[in-house]
Design a protein around this motif. Sequence first.
Motif, PDB file in Angstrom:
ATOM      1  N   PHE A 142       1.061   0.244  -1.070  1.00  0.00           N
ATOM      2  CA  PHE A 142      -0.337  -0.223  -1.271  1.00  0.00           C
ATOM      3  C   PHE A 142      -0.595  -1.673  -0.830  1.00  0.00           C
ATOM      4  CE2 PHE A 142       0.400   2.997  -4.832  1.00  0.00           C
ATOM      5  CZ  PHE A 142      -0.278   4.147  -4.058  1.00  0.00           C
ATOM      6  N   PHE A 143      -1.341  -2.066  -0.317  1.00  0.00           N
ATOM      7  CA  PHE A 143      -1.504  -3.422   0.073  1.00  0.00           C
ATOM      8  C   PHE A 143      -2.845  -3.828  -0.825  1.00  0.00           C
ATOM      9  CE2 PHE A 143       0.994  -2.432   4.085  1.00  0.00           C
ATOM     10  CZ  PHE A 143       2.020  -3.260   3.661  1.00  0.00           C
ATOM     11  N   SER A 144      -2.779  -4.987  -1.444  1.00  0.00           N
ATOM     12  CA  SER A 144      -4.350  -5.350  -1.860  1.00  0.00           C
ATOM     13  C   SER A 144      -4.974  -6.386  -0.834  1.00  0.00           C
ATOM     14  CB  SER A 144      -4.160  -5.970  -3.277  1.00  0.00           C
ATOM     15  OG  SER A 144      -2.931  -6.782  -3.121  1.00  0.00           O
ATOM     16  N   THR A 145      -6.050  -6.225  -0.538  1.00  0.00           N
ATOM     17  CA  THR A 145      -6.638  -6.806   0.526  1.00  0.00           C
ATOM     18  C   THR A 145      -8.140  -7.224  -0.314  1.00  0.00           C
ATOM     19  OG1 THR A 145      -8.135  -4.995   1.257  1.00  0.00           O
ATOM     20  CG2 THR A 145      -5.943  -5.043   2.024  1.00  0.00           C
ATOM     21  N   GLU A 146      -8.786  -7.931   0.596  1.00  0.00           N
ATOM     22  CA  GLU A 146     -10.218  -8.464  -0.033  1.00  0.00           C
ATOM     23  C   GLU A 146     -11.105  -7.229  -0.574  1.00  0.00           C
ATOM     24  OE1 GLU A 146     -11.329 -10.463   3.927  1.00  0.00           O
ATOM     25  OE2 GLU A 146      -9.316 -10.855   3.192  1.00  0.00           O
TER      26      GLU A 146
ATOM     27  N   ASP B 105      -7.535  -1.948  -2.869  1.00  0.00           N
ATOM     28  CA  ASP B 105      -6.258  -1.896  -2.648  1.00  0.00           C
ATOM     29  C   ASP B 105      -6.220  -0.747  -1.450  1.00  0.00           C
ATOM     30  OD1 ASP B 105      -4.784  -2.780  -4.304  1.00  0.00           O
ATOM     31  OD2 ASP B 105      -3.932  -1.112  -5.325  1.00  0.00           O
ATOM     32  N   PHE B 106      -5.353  -0.892  -0.501  1.00  0.00           N
ATOM     33  CA  PHE B 106      -5.495  -0.122   0.966  1.00  0.00           C
ATOM     34  C   PHE B 106      -4.142   0.474   1.011  1.00  0.00           C
ATOM     35  CE2 PHE B 106      -4.108   0.519   5.158  1.00  0.00           C
ATOM     36  CZ  PHE B 106      -5.292   0.964   5.895  1.00  0.00           C
ATOM     37  N   THR B 107      -4.111   1.671   1.224  1.00  0.00           N
ATOM     38  CA  THR B 107      -2.895   2.708   1.187  1.00  0.00           C
ATOM     39  C   THR B 107      -2.376   2.738   2.807  1.00  0.00           C
ATOM     40  OG1 THR B 107      -3.708   3.954  -0.680  1.00  0.00           O
ATOM     41  CG2 THR B 107      -2.006   4.678   0.770  1.00  0.00           C
ATOM     42  N   ALA B 108      -1.300   2.079   2.812  1.00  0.00           N
ATOM     43  CA  ALA B 108      -0.615   2.446   4.065  1.00  0.00           C
ATOM     44  C   ALA B 108       0.304   3.324   4.506  1.00  0.00           C
ATOM     45  CB  ALA B 108       0.203   1.010   4.434  1.00  0.00           C
ATOM     46  N   ILE B 109       0.855   3.965   3.413  1.00  0.00           N
ATOM     47  CA  ILE B 109       1.614   5.330   3.188  1.00  0.00           C
ATOM     48  C   ILE B 109       1.567   5.769   1.859  1.00  0.00           C
ATOM     49  CG2 ILE B 109       3.314   4.846   5.194  1.00  0.00           C
ATOM     50  CD1 ILE B 109       5.633   4.117   3.134  1.00  0.00           C
TER      51      ILE B 109
ATOM     52  N   GLY C  82       2.968   9.352  15.289  1.00  0.00           N
ATOM     53  CA  GLY C  82       1.679   9.315  14.757  1.00  0.00           C
ATOM     54  C   GLY C  82       1.091   8.208  15.587  1.00  0.00           C
ATOM     55  N   MET C  83      -0.278   8.255  15.204  1.00  0.00           N
ATOM     56  CA  MET C  83      -1.280   7.249  16.098  1.00  0.00           C
ATOM     57  C   MET C  83      -0.885   5.820  15.445  1.00  0.00           C
ATOM     58  SD  MET C  83      -4.743   9.415  17.175  1.00  0.00           S
ATOM     59  CE  MET C  83      -5.172   9.608  15.476  1.00  0.00           C
ATOM     60  N   SER C  84      -1.724   5.043  16.270  1.00  0.00           N
ATOM     61  CA  SER C  84      -1.623   3.337  15.744  1.00  0.00           C
ATOM     62  C   SER C  84      -2.288   3.330  14.506  1.00  0.00           C
ATOM     63  CB  SER C  84      -2.472   2.707  16.763  1.00  0.00           C
ATOM     64  OG  SER C  84      -2.468   1.519  16.401  1.00  0.00           O
ATOM     65  N   GLY C  85      -1.741   2.757  13.409  1.00  0.00           N
ATOM     66  CA  GLY C  85      -2.387   2.628  12.282  1.00  0.00           C
ATOM     67  C   GLY C  85      -2.037   3.585  11.256  1.00  0.00           C
ATOM     68  N   ALA C  86      -1.114   4.719  11.744  1.00  0.00           N
ATOM     69  CA  ALA C  86      -0.866   5.964  10.901  1.00  0.00           C
ATOM     70  C   ALA C  86      -0.108   5.375   9.695  1.00  0.00           C
ATOM     71  CB  ALA C  86      -0.289   6.894  11.550  1.00  0.00           C
ATOM     72  N   GLY C  87       0.808   4.407   9.752  1.00  0.00           N
ATOM     73  CA  GLY C  87       1.565   3.918   8.653  1.00  0.00           C
ATOM     74  C   GLY C  87       3.166   3.990   9.241  1.00  0.00           C
ATOM     75  N   LYS C  88       3.346   4.114  10.304  1.00  0.00           N
ATOM     76  CA  LYS C  88       4.777   4.265  10.929  1.00  0.00           C
ATOM     77  C   LYS C  88       5.379   2.883  10.474  1.00  0.00           C
ATOM     78  CE  LYS C  88       3.614   4.897  15.408  1.00  0.00           C
ATOM     79  NZ  LYS C  88       2.120   4.942  15.039  1.00  0.00           N
ATOM     80  N   SER C  89       4.964   1.891  10.986  1.00  0.00           N
ATOM     81  CA  SER C  89       5.814   0.489  10.776  1.00  0.00           C
ATOM     82  C   SER C  89       5.852   0.505   9.367  1.00  0.00           C
ATOM     83  CB  SER C  89       5.046  -0.535  11.577  1.00  0.00           C
ATOM     84  OG  SER C  89       4.968  -0.293  12.902  1.00  0.00           O
ATOM     85  N   THR C  90       4.892   0.588   8.354  1.00  0.00           N
ATOM     86  CA  THR C  90       5.292   0.234   7.147  1.00  0.00           C
ATOM     87  C   THR C  90       6.294   1.204   6.581  1.00  0.00           C
ATOM     88  OG1 THR C  90       2.707  -0.184   6.861  1.00  0.00           O
ATOM     89  CG2 THR C  90       3.995   0.365   4.835  1.00  0.00           C
ATOM     90  N   LEU C  91       6.313   2.509   7.099  1.00  0.00           N
ATOM     91  CA  LEU C  91       7.406   3.329   6.528  1.00  0.00           C
ATOM     92  C   LEU C  91       8.900   2.769   7.080  1.00  0.00           C
ATOM     93  CD1 LEU C  91       8.624   5.949   5.475  1.00  0.00           C
ATOM     94  CD2 LEU C  91       8.204   7.057   7.636  1.00  0.00           C
TER      95      LEU C  91
HETATM   96  P1  ADP Z   1       1.522   1.983  12.801  1.00  0.00           P
HETATM   97  O1  ADP Z   1       2.805   1.382  12.737  1.00  0.00           O
HETATM   98  O2  ADP Z   1       1.411   3.530  12.585  1.00  0.00           O
HETATM   99  O3  ADP Z   1       0.819   1.447  13.616  1.00  0.00           O
HETATM  100  P2  ADP Z   1       1.370   0.367  10.216  1.00  0.00           P
HETATM  101  O4  ADP Z   1       2.398   0.650   9.139  1.00  0.00           O
HETATM  102  O5  ADP Z   1       1.439  -0.695  11.148  1.00  0.00           O
HETATM  103  O6  ADP Z   1       0.887   1.526  11.226  1.00  0.00           O
HETATM  104  O7  ADP Z   1      -0.379   0.178   9.461  1.00  0.00           O
HETATM  105  C1  ADP Z   1      -0.811   1.067   8.361  1.00  0.00           C
HETATM  106  C2  ADP Z   1      -1.976   0.525   8.152  1.00  0.00           C
HETATM  107  O8  ADP Z   1      -1.380  -0.378   7.065  1.00  0.00           O
HETATM  108  C3  ADP Z   1      -2.737  -0.390   9.164  1.00  0.00           C
HETATM  109  O9  ADP Z   1      -4.089   0.035   8.895  1.00  0.00           O
HETATM  110  C4  ADP Z   1      -2.391  -1.590   8.981  1.00  0.00           C
HETATM  111  O10 ADP Z   1      -3.528  -2.585   9.113  1.00  0.00           O
HETATM  112  C5  ADP Z   1      -2.152  -1.778   7.223  1.00  0.00           C
HETATM  113  N1  ADP Z   1      -1.113  -2.782   6.947  1.00  0.00           N
HETATM  114  C6  ADP Z   1      -0.056  -2.830   7.387  1.00  0.00           C
HETATM  115  N2  ADP Z   1       0.703  -4.033   6.779  1.00  0.00           N
HETATM  116  C7  ADP Z   1      -0.136  -4.332   6.070  1.00  0.00           C
HETATM  117  C8  ADP Z   1      -0.149  -5.584   5.227  1.00  0.00           C
HETATM  118  N3  ADP Z   1       1.029  -6.548   5.105  1.00  0.00           N
HETATM  119  N4  ADP Z   1      -1.286  -5.844   4.462  1.00  0.00           N
HETATM  120  C9  ADP Z   1      -2.339  -5.308   4.625  1.00  0.00           C
HETATM  121  N5  ADP Z   1      -2.407  -3.990   5.476  1.00  0.00           N
HETATM  122  C10 ADP Z   1      -1.385  -3.485   6.060  1.00  0.00           C
END
Ligand code: ADP
Length: 232
Positions: free
Chosen positions: A10-14, A17-21, A38-47
């Motif tokens: 989870f990321f805290s944003t303004e 909380d935002f759930t990335a994965i 997965g599509m862009s924004g799915a959470g791949k990079s976060t994982l």
């Molecule tokens: P992908 O690689 O599938 O495109 P990401 O893992 O980059 O997806 O991102 C998943 C979601 O988490 C996106 O909506 C992204 O904006 C958000 N996100 C990623 N990193 C952060 C962060 N450090 N703070 C806030 N939101 C984030």
Amino acid sequence: MIEIKNLSKFFSTENGDFTAIKNINLTIEDGDIFGIIGMSGAGKSTLIRCINLLEKPSEGQILIDGQDITSLEGRNLLILRRKIGMVFQRFNLLMQRTIRDNVAFPLEIAGADKKQRLQRAEELLDIVGLSSKAGAYPVQLSGGQQQRVSIARALANHPTLLLCDEPTSALDSLTTNSILKLLKDINHKLGVTIIIITHEISVVEKICNKVAIINESEIVEQGFTKDIISNP
Ligand code: ADP
Ligand code: ADP
């Protein structure tokens, strides 16, 4: 073996909380070429950043051969990171250094002496078929060649796992095929487990024996590629 259990970030944003994965469960066995699609924004990079310990998960565990790596700190964290090679979409080479020095860079960080570094760089460039470019600079190489250099660099510390984040997304289709073939050879000959993050089904079809589909932060399907992706 890598076991990912109930992993969330989870990321805290303004806006709260935002759930990335969310609640990710995956098992990657030694020798797999495992696709995460997965599509862009799915959470791949976060994982992938959680697996590489660049990001600390909010919940859950990542077990490598039974050891939970999410609680590692200091020296143990560094040692583990060296066992994981990273390959990026945009190669991320050092432009002011020769190909040889780019490939040897992780060894320099690890404190290896010059003779060892040069010897290993030679071996690595041989593996990726670029021995003749050792003294060149990145700008003198094509995109595909630069990606080969970055793959060689990722192998410098004898990793057991290679994490590839969209490794062919910046490349044309012929070059893509040659890079995928190289990754397959590395998996086969060096026994390196590979995780490939991609948004392209064709990449998964070509080299991944297993695949997980990630959609809106969650894994919605996983298994053998032949069972998940149907060929018309
Ligand atoms: P992908 O690689 O599938 O495109 P990401 O893992 O980059 O997806 O991102 C998943 C979601 O988490 C996106 O909506 C992204 O904006 C958000 N996100 C990623 N990193 C952060 C962060 N450090 N703070 C806030 N939101 C984030
Ligand atoms: P990629 O092209 O690899 O998917 P991203 O654009 O998703 O890269 O993310 C690049 C970096 O920015 C990552 O470190 C990611 O965690 C971070 N990031 C992504 N989205 C956000 C966001 N909304 N807020 C803060 N950091 C983010």
